[in-house]
Design an enzyme around this catalytic site. Structure first.
Site, PDB file in Angstrom:
ATOM      1  N   ASP A  51     -42.651  35.366  21.360  1.00 37.49           N
ATOM      2  CA  ASP A  51     -42.989  33.953  21.439  1.00 37.49           C
ATOM      3  C   ASP A  51     -43.913  33.667  22.616  1.00 37.49           C
ATOM      4  O   ASP A  51     -44.121  34.520  23.485  1.00 37.49           O
ATOM      5  CB  ASP A  51     -41.714  33.112  21.581  1.00 37.49           C
ATOM      6  CG  ASP A  51     -40.863  33.130  20.320  1.00 37.49           C
ATOM      7  OD1 ASP A  51     -41.427  33.357  19.231  1.00 37.49           O
ATOM      8  OD2 ASP A  51     -39.643  32.914  20.427  1.00 37.49           O
ATOM      9  N   TYR A 109     -34.617  44.485  24.856  1.00 39.12           N
ATOM     10  CA  TYR A 109     -35.121  43.383  25.674  1.00 39.12           C
ATOM     11  C   TYR A 109     -34.335  43.305  26.975  1.00 39.12           C
ATOM     12  O   TYR A 109     -33.191  43.755  27.061  1.00 39.12           O
ATOM     13  CB  TYR A 109     -34.945  42.039  24.951  1.00 39.12           C
ATOM     14  CG  TYR A 109     -35.945  41.742  23.863  1.00 39.12           C
ATOM     15  CD1 TYR A 109     -37.107  41.014  24.144  1.00 39.12           C
ATOM     16  CD2 TYR A 109     -35.737  42.164  22.561  1.00 39.12           C
ATOM     17  CE1 TYR A 109     -38.028  40.717  23.139  1.00 39.12           C
ATOM     18  CE2 TYR A 109     -36.653  41.873  21.554  1.00 39.12           C
ATOM     19  CZ  TYR A 109     -37.788  41.148  21.852  1.00 39.12           C
ATOM     20  OH  TYR A 109     -38.701  40.857  20.866  1.00 39.12           O
TER      21      TYR A 109
END
Length: 247
Positions: A51, A109
């Site tokens: 994003d 992540y």
């Protein structure tokens, strides 16, 4: 012939990985550099979408090209054209059917948080004034491995075939005065990691109880989960593949 690109980027200046109209993206910048150097229109396929504002320490993409070229020289020339926010690490030949997105077996992540005021951390880590309860957050994070449907953490109105993901690791660690959340899964939904972190922080700050994590996940309702944390603390750090490289 198919080639993989390994790259990294600092996401602040970009509206995410994927090409968008009237907004800068990492994909667009890399395609433009490759096309300029190779003097041929190049389209790349990324391992996934990050994003706006999210960073990547490691991301892969693939492209097809029949002409021969020097991989190291191409990396050097593309890097000279790209802004300082994007770095190509290497380009290498892979099997003809290797796919940067569909062949990835796991993705990892990190989410970074600091709670002591530090002017050198604001663009790289989320500043949280109160230090949350690490023990509570880790207990709740452990529950994630018991579930597969994570619709409650997915961005609303996302067009996906399934909300199922297999989470292999989810743990908070305290490192150098910061809190870092590590999570690895076979795949992730849009906004999933930021929503998970936001929910765990609500637990760590005493806004909801640890055991409520079960109810949030079972609800499959995004409205039951916590607010998504800011993008600038999130890093895609590692993508794993089977044996796809051509020796």
């Amino acid at each position: 012939m198919r080639y993989f690109i390994e790259l990294a980027y600092f996401g602040k200046a970009f509206h995410g990985w994927q090409i968008q109209p009237n907004a800068p993206s990492v994909q667009e910048a890399v395609e433009k550099a490759l096309s300029t150097v190779l003097q041929k229109e190049i389209e790349i396929v990324g391992a996934g979408r990050t994003d706006a504002g999210v960073h990547a320490k490691q991301l892969y993409a693939h492209f097809d090209l029949e002409q021969e070229f020097d991989e190291e020289h191409l990396v050097f020339r593309c890097n000279s054209l790209l802004s300082r926010d994007i770095a190509l690490k290497r380009i290498f030949k892979v099997k003809p059917d290797a796919h940067a997105r569909f062949d990835a077996t796991s993705r990892s992540y990190e989410y970074h948080i600091h709670h002591l005021k530090d002017p050198f951390q604001y663009e790289y880590s989320y500043y949280l004034k109160r230090e949350p309860d690490l023990k509570k957050m880790n207990k709740a994070a452990g529950f994630l491995k018991n579930y597969t449907n994570f619709k409650c953490f997915s961005k609303s109105k996302t067009d996906v075939m399934t909300y199922n993901c297999k989470i292999e690791e989810a743990v908070w660690k305290k490192e150098n005065g910061k809190l870092v959340f590590y999570i690895t899964a076979d795949r992730f939904l849009r906004n999933m990691v930021r929503a998970i972190v936001g929910t765990l922080l609500e637990i760590g700050l005493g806004k909801i109880e640890v055991e409520e994590m079960h109810e949030v996940i079972k609800s499959q309702d995004r409205g039951k989960a916590g607010t998504s944390v800011p993008a600038h603390g999130l890093y895609l750090t590692k993508i794993e593949y089977p044996n796809i490289e051509v020796n």
